[in-house]
Design a protein around this motif. Structure first.
Motif, mmCIF file in Angstrom:
data_model
loop_
_atom_site.group_PDB
_atom_site.id
_atom_site.type_symbol
_atom_site.label_atom_id
_atom_site.label_comp_id
_atom_site.label_asym_id
_atom_site.label_seq_id
_atom_site.Cartn_x
_atom_site.Cartn_y
_atom_site.Cartn_z
ATOM 1 N N LYS A 59 0.904 -1.335 0.066
ATOM 2 C CA LYS A 59 -0.068 -0.008 -0.013
ATOM 3 C C LYS A 59 0.668 1.233 0.084
ATOM 4 C CE LYS A 59 -0.732 0.268 4.894
ATOM 5 N NZ LYS A 59 -1.693 0.340 6.179
ATOM 6 N N ASN A 60 0.187 2.237 -0.712
ATOM 7 C CA ASN A 60 0.961 3.697 -0.748
ATOM 8 C C ASN A 60 2.343 3.544 -1.846
ATOM 9 O OD1 ASN A 60 -0.992 4.934 0.928
ATOM 10 N ND2 ASN A 60 0.154 4.096 2.632
ATOM 11 N N GLU A 116 -5.949 0.734 -3.368
ATOM 12 C CA GLU A 116 -6.322 0.181 -2.106
ATOM 13 C C GLU A 116 -5.822 -1.177 -1.862
ATOM 14 O OE1 GLU A 116 -10.312 1.079 -0.970
ATOM 15 O OE2 GLU A 116 -10.302 2.978 -2.068
#
Ligand SMILES: [Cu+2]
Length: 174
Positions: free
Chosen positions: A74-75, A150
């Motif tokens: 994530k990210n 996500e």
């Protein structure tokens, strides 16, 4: 006089160590950046900490991707390189990478894009297509960069007509 020499040499030593430090820090910064892009031989924890992750995906003349699963975290900013290792032309053995949103199934997507030859079989709707590359012919390669969606599991396919049944996999965001 003695004092002067020792001051001079002190200054010299200081200067030398300073430039040495600069060389060291620049070098390690470069190495750090390169390391960031290498995913081989790294533990999962190390990979997960990276801001960037590089994925290399190969496609061939037998209608195959060399990966059925891609994992990112994530990210992360994902750099995906697609390489068509075959030599057949784009018109008969074109390959791309398309990351589908979970709101659309592979079969629905593939049927929809059959009519999108002018758009290289991409559904130009950001709620359906999260990322995609251009279509490649044999011997070509391309690279795209996008933000990981996500946390979840997504489908990726080659959207060239008829290829999705063979050329598909899971894109997992952990
Ligand atoms: Cu294909």
């Amino acid at each position: 006089m003695k004092n002067l020499i020792s001051r001079k040499s002190q200054f010299f030593i200081l200067l030398m160590s300073f430039s040495f430090l600069i060389t060291i820090s620049c070098g390690s910064d470069k190495q750090e950046k390169q390391k960031d892009l290498q995913t081989n031989s790294k533990s999962e924890a190390e990979l997960a900490e990276q801001e960037n992750i590089k994925i290399t995906l190969h496609a061939n003349d037998k209608m195959q991707f060399d990966k059925s699963e891609i994992v990112v975290y994530k990210n992360q900013t994902v750099t995906l390189e697609l390489i068509h290792t075959g030599d057949m032309p784009k018109s008969s053995m074109g390959h791309n990478f398309v990351l589908l949103d979970n709101s659309v199934s592979i079969s629905t997507y593939s049927k929809k894009v059959l009519k999108e030859k002018d758009n290289e079989y991409i559904w130009k709707d950001s709620t359906k297509t999260l990322a995609y590359t251009k279509m490649l012919g044999g011997g070509e390669s391309t690279e795209i960069t996008f933000e990981a969606p996500e946390v979840g599991e997504y489908d990726f396919i080659c959207s060239f007509p008829g290829h999705y049944s063979n050329m598909k996999g899971k894109f997992i965001v952990k």
